[in-house]
Design a protein around this motif. Sequence first.
Motif, PDB file in Angstrom:
ATOM      1  N   HIS A 127     -12.917 -63.266 -14.132  1.00 32.87           N
ATOM      2  CA  HIS A 127     -11.913 -62.243 -13.300  1.00 32.87           C
ATOM      3  C   HIS A 127     -12.802 -60.785 -13.678  1.00 32.87           C
ATOM      4  O   HIS A 127     -12.685 -60.326 -15.126  1.00 32.87           O
ATOM      5  CB  HIS A 127     -10.430 -62.328 -13.911  1.00 32.87           C
ATOM      6  CG  HIS A 127      -9.887 -61.197 -13.265  1.00 32.87           C
ATOM      7  ND1 HIS A 127      -9.774 -60.923 -11.632  1.00 32.87           N
ATOM      8  CD2 HIS A 127      -9.260 -60.038 -13.612  1.00 32.87           C
ATOM      9  CE1 HIS A 127      -8.870 -59.779 -11.389  1.00 32.87           C
ATOM     10  NE2 HIS A 127      -8.602 -59.209 -12.713  1.00 32.87           N
ATOM     11  N   ILE A 128     -13.258 -60.115 -12.629  1.00 31.68           N
ATOM     12  CA  ILE A 128     -13.777 -58.831 -12.791  1.00 31.68           C
ATOM     13  C   ILE A 128     -12.939 -57.706 -12.289  1.00 31.68           C
ATOM     14  O   ILE A 128     -12.547 -57.703 -11.116  1.00 31.68           O
ATOM     15  CB  ILE A 128     -14.989 -58.653 -12.298  1.00 31.68           C
ATOM     16  CG1 ILE A 128     -15.932 -59.831 -12.592  1.00 31.68           C
ATOM     17  CG2 ILE A 128     -15.744 -57.413 -12.447  1.00 31.68           C
ATOM     18  CD1 ILE A 128     -16.216 -59.952 -14.093  1.00 31.68           C
ATOM     19  N   PRO A 129     -11.993 -56.954 -13.295  1.00 30.50           N
ATOM     20  CA  PRO A 129     -11.085 -55.852 -12.450  1.00 30.50           C
ATOM     21  C   PRO A 129     -11.925 -54.844 -11.768  1.00 30.50           C
ATOM     22  O   PRO A 129     -13.053 -54.693 -11.881  1.00 30.50           O
ATOM     23  CB  PRO A 129     -10.590 -55.392 -13.937  1.00 30.50           C
ATOM     24  CG  PRO A 129     -10.774 -56.287 -14.928  1.00 30.50           C
ATOM     25  CD  PRO A 129     -12.162 -56.888 -14.545  1.00 30.50           C
ATOM     26  N   ARG A 176     -21.493 -61.014  -7.661  1.00 23.73           N
ATOM     27  CA  ARG A 176     -21.952 -62.075  -8.498  1.00 23.73           C
ATOM     28  C   ARG A 176     -21.707 -61.993  -9.925  1.00 23.73           C
ATOM     29  O   ARG A 176     -22.146 -62.962 -10.700  1.00 23.73           O
ATOM     30  CB  ARG A 176     -23.517 -62.339  -8.331  1.00 23.73           C
ATOM     31  CG  ARG A 176     -23.889 -62.634  -6.844  1.00 23.73           C
ATOM     32  CD  ARG A 176     -25.546 -62.173  -6.745  1.00 23.73           C
ATOM     33  NE  ARG A 176     -25.984 -60.890  -6.971  1.00 23.73           N
ATOM     34  CZ  ARG A 176     -27.196 -60.590  -6.815  1.00 23.73           C
ATOM     35  NH1 ARG A 176     -28.266 -61.319  -6.476  1.00 23.73           N
ATOM     36  NH2 ARG A 176     -27.419 -59.234  -7.124  1.00 23.73           N
ATOM     37  N   ASP A 177     -20.770 -61.053 -10.279  1.00 25.52           N
ATOM     38  CA  ASP A 177     -20.390 -61.120 -11.808  1.00 25.52           C
ATOM     39  C   ASP A 177     -19.859 -61.971 -12.255  1.00 25.52           C
ATOM     40  O   ASP A 177     -19.821 -62.503 -13.606  1.00 25.52           O
ATOM     41  CB  ASP A 177     -19.702 -59.562 -11.853  1.00 25.52           C
ATOM     42  CG  ASP A 177     -20.474 -58.424 -11.862  1.00 25.52           C
ATOM     43  OD1 ASP A 177     -21.768 -58.449 -12.158  1.00 25.52           O
ATOM     44  OD2 ASP A 177     -19.924 -57.450 -11.475  1.00 25.52           O
ATOM     45  N   PRO A 178     -18.705 -62.604 -11.468  1.00 22.82           N
ATOM     46  CA  PRO A 178     -17.708 -63.640 -11.912  1.00 22.82           C
ATOM     47  C   PRO A 178     -18.821 -64.933 -12.544  1.00 22.82           C
ATOM     48  O   PRO A 178     -18.119 -65.382 -13.315  1.00 22.82           O
ATOM     49  CB  PRO A 178     -17.032 -63.994 -10.783  1.00 22.82           C
ATOM     50  CG  PRO A 178     -16.877 -62.754  -9.959  1.00 22.82           C
ATOM     51  CD  PRO A 178     -18.638 -62.145 -10.258  1.00 22.82           C
ATOM     52  N   GLU A 179     -20.034 -65.254 -12.132  1.00 22.95           N
ATOM     53  CA  GLU A 179     -20.374 -66.462 -12.834  1.00 22.95           C
ATOM     54  C   GLU A 179     -21.653 -66.042 -13.657  1.00 22.95           C
ATOM     55  O   GLU A 179     -22.225 -66.793 -14.169  1.00 22.95           O
ATOM     56  CB  GLU A 179     -21.280 -67.047 -11.358  1.00 22.95           C
ATOM     57  CG  GLU A 179     -22.242 -66.105 -10.602  1.00 22.95           C
ATOM     58  CD  GLU A 179     -21.746 -65.723  -9.249  1.00 22.95           C
ATOM     59  OE1 GLU A 179     -22.444 -65.598  -8.365  1.00 22.95           O
ATOM     60  OE2 GLU A 179     -20.405 -65.772  -9.213  1.00 22.95           O
ATOM     61  N   ARG A 180     -21.697 -64.644 -13.886  1.00 21.56           N
ATOM     62  CA  ARG A 180     -22.551 -64.025 -15.066  1.00 21.56           C
ATOM     63  C   ARG A 180     -21.883 -63.645 -16.345  1.00 21.56           C
ATOM     64  O   ARG A 180     -22.237 -63.142 -17.223  1.00 21.56           O
ATOM     65  CB  ARG A 180     -23.235 -63.090 -14.350  1.00 21.56           C
ATOM     66  CG  ARG A 180     -24.096 -63.303 -13.093  1.00 21.56           C
ATOM     67  CD  ARG A 180     -24.949 -62.217 -12.357  1.00 21.56           C
ATOM     68  NE  ARG A 180     -25.624 -62.516 -11.651  1.00 21.56           N
ATOM     69  CZ  ARG A 180     -26.493 -61.623 -10.757  1.00 21.56           C
ATOM     70  NH1 ARG A 180     -26.479 -60.699 -11.106  1.00 21.56           N
ATOM     71  NH2 ARG A 180     -27.231 -62.133  -9.737  1.00 21.56           N
ATOM     72  N   PRO A 240     -16.551 -58.709 -18.697  1.00 25.94           N
ATOM     73  CA  PRO A 240     -15.086 -59.166 -19.543  1.00 25.94           C
ATOM     74  C   PRO A 240     -15.181 -60.405 -19.741  1.00 25.94           C
ATOM     75  O   PRO A 240     -15.651 -61.238 -18.879  1.00 25.94           O
ATOM     76  CB  PRO A 240     -14.016 -58.708 -18.466  1.00 25.94           C
ATOM     77  CG  PRO A 240     -14.684 -58.398 -17.139  1.00 25.94           C
ATOM     78  CD  PRO A 240     -15.967 -57.917 -17.234  1.00 25.94           C
ATOM     79  N   LEU A 241     -14.450 -60.850 -20.760  1.00 22.02           N
ATOM     80  CA  LEU A 241     -14.287 -62.438 -21.262  1.00 22.02           C
ATOM     81  C   LEU A 241     -12.714 -62.683 -20.528  1.00 22.02           C
ATOM     82  O   LEU A 241     -11.843 -62.076 -20.296  1.00 22.02           O
ATOM     83  CB  LEU A 241     -14.336 -62.536 -22.599  1.00 22.02           C
ATOM     84  CG  LEU A 241     -15.692 -62.466 -23.235  1.00 22.02           C
ATOM     85  CD1 LEU A 241     -15.802 -61.914 -24.773  1.00 22.02           C
ATOM     86  CD2 LEU A 241     -16.558 -63.701 -22.973  1.00 22.02           C
ATOM     87  N   PRO A 242     -12.514 -64.127 -20.793  1.00 23.09           N
ATOM     88  CA  PRO A 242     -11.275 -64.554 -20.048  1.00 23.09           C
ATOM     89  C   PRO A 242     -10.369 -64.354 -20.819  1.00 23.09           C
ATOM     90  O   PRO A 242     -10.399 -63.875 -22.125  1.00 23.09           O
ATOM     91  CB  PRO A 242     -11.601 -66.180 -19.916  1.00 23.09           C
ATOM     92  CG  PRO A 242     -12.717 -66.504 -20.802  1.00 23.09           C
ATOM     93  CD  PRO A 242     -13.399 -65.203 -20.700  1.00 23.09           C
ATOM     94  N   GLU A 243      -8.964 -64.699 -20.754  1.00 22.18           N
ATOM     95  CA  GLU A 243      -7.584 -64.513 -21.584  1.00 22.18           C
ATOM     96  C   GLU A 243      -7.940 -65.482 -22.619  1.00 22.18           C
ATOM     97  O   GLU A 243      -8.300 -66.628 -22.710  1.00 22.18           O
ATOM     98  CB  GLU A 243      -6.424 -64.765 -20.748  1.00 22.18           C
ATOM     99  CG  GLU A 243      -6.162 -64.014 -19.341  1.00 22.18           C
ATOM    100  CD  GLU A 243      -6.171 -62.138 -20.046  1.00 22.18           C
ATOM    101  OE1 GLU A 243      -5.585 -61.959 -20.978  1.00 22.18           O
ATOM    102  OE2 GLU A 243      -6.591 -61.447 -19.236  1.00 22.18           O
ATOM    103  N   PRO A 244      -7.165 -65.134 -23.891  1.00 26.89           N
ATOM    104  CA  PRO A 244      -7.269 -66.036 -25.022  1.00 26.89           C
ATOM    105  C   PRO A 244      -6.731 -67.399 -24.868  1.00 26.89           C
ATOM    106  O   PRO A 244      -7.513 -68.363 -25.520  1.00 26.89           O
ATOM    107  CB  PRO A 244      -6.130 -64.947 -26.085  1.00 26.89           C
ATOM    108  CG  PRO A 244      -6.182 -63.678 -25.438  1.00 26.89           C
ATOM    109  CD  PRO A 244      -6.358 -63.848 -24.144  1.00 26.89           C
TER     110      PRO A 244
END
Length: 549
Positions: free
Chosen positions: A373-375, A392-396, A419-423
């Motif tokens: 998820h890219i805010p 294309r950020d989400p797959e990178r 960004p990284l995903p939620e904990p």
Amino acid sequence: MKQPSWWGAGVVYQIYPRSFCDASGDGIGDLRGITRKLDYLEWLGVDAVWISPFYPSPMKDFGYDISDYCGVDPVFGTLSDFDRLVEEAHGREIKVILDYVPNHTSDEHPWFVEARSSRKNPKRDWYIWRDPKPDGKPEESPPNNWESIHGGGSAWEFDEATEQFYLHTFQVEQPDLNWSNPEVREALYGVMRFWFERGVDGFRIDALPHMAKDRQFRDDLPNPDWHPEDPPSQRLRRLYSEDQPEVMEMVRGMRAVADEYEGRVLIGEIYRPLARLMDYYGEDLDGIHLPYNFGLVLLEDWTPAAVGAFVEEYERALPEGAAANWVLGNHDNPRVASRVGEAQSRVAQMLLLTLRGSPTCYYGDEIAMTDGHIPPGAEQDPQSRSNPNYNRDPERTPMQWDASSNAGFCPETAEPWLPLPEPEVLATHNVAAQQKDPRSTLSMFRRLLGLRRKVPALTGGSFRRVETKNPSVLAYARELGGEERLLVALNFGPGRETLDLSAEALETGAGEVLLSTLMDRRGSVDLRAMTLRPHEGVVLSSALRAAGR
């Protein structure tokens, strides 16, 4: 069947270097980070790594805009870091494949700086320049209607100093090279030799069909199938701006350079219909060793019927003696676990790794990473600036090594470039956790790679689809020389499926389960009534008669 060369069945693992591992602590992955993770790749069992661009670049397209073909951008390290990576990889019997970007350079490349300095500069013809159309203001009168792939709009940029347009198939900062000029070809062949001499085992050639344009510069035609929700770059049918017959001459030239070095491979990024894709192998297999097959990436209907039909169509289309290849994802397309769901992604991985030929795996797919998820405001992909719907950020996003706040990708003191995903997602979708879980996606992936190494039918065997009465199941046989026979059965659906494969059974009617995607069963099964659980795939041994017996 003849056993293929290493690239004919080898498992290629794509690394997007910005996102794999950060050893310098700046939040961006680098070459030393890749070297640091070679033990993991050896443990996983891959045969080769393909590393996306790390060359000096202004990063207007994150490395695909190259300002020096024969160097390393400081953000990724040094040539010494690269040499060590190759040495360490080869010490683990892992091949190294680089991205090769021959269609265009950065507008900051010294060649283009010279070319745009004067119409009389010796480098002028190294790029594609055209006069404006005579009607209207020069800067508003491009020579034809060709459109840029990144965001649409004209593929021509007016250069006020020299009062001509230059062509950029992609971004305005990426001027196209003129491959009709023999000096350009020799310069780009020299780039190949530079890296081959440093031990590189092959190249993935970027945007290959775009290298050859219509020499009359005719207008492309309107695309009658285009809809406003489609990418703007698809408004036209690119009949003249790409994939002209002259491209095969360019392919043969690159192949001749690769053939100067033993055991080197050329892989082509070629988004073309199957019939045209096969042309890139060359009339006598003197073209690209592996024209990338994106059929499973682009297939909109993820069903056994559609997947099975495409696999059979691809198999029929392959020239005799050509090596097959398969791709499920890359840095330009949504991740497979996001496209088909995490449970079905295991089935997709079993499909990828049991079809005939060479599979390419995108980093993180082995742990079922999904699109990040890219805010708003955190976008990095330059393509998203012109069209936010095609980011294309989400797959990178960075590789998830452990459950720490930065996922082990970079030090806790650094901020990852994406960004990284939620904990709660990181807690289970990371390498460290899945290495400890014998039923994880990673454990399944590794077992599949181990099976490929142990069972020759999976690397050198034939492919034959097996019909079932279950519309949710795809089944096929892999056979080698009539002596070694495997059956793969994949349940694409959310329900249990009981298969009657008695027509394929040996006298005992039984088959041995070598591997299930759910990682919890082995032993003998009755092929007259074998049950697959929801989203389960299995590989069975000694289950088939040879076709036609």
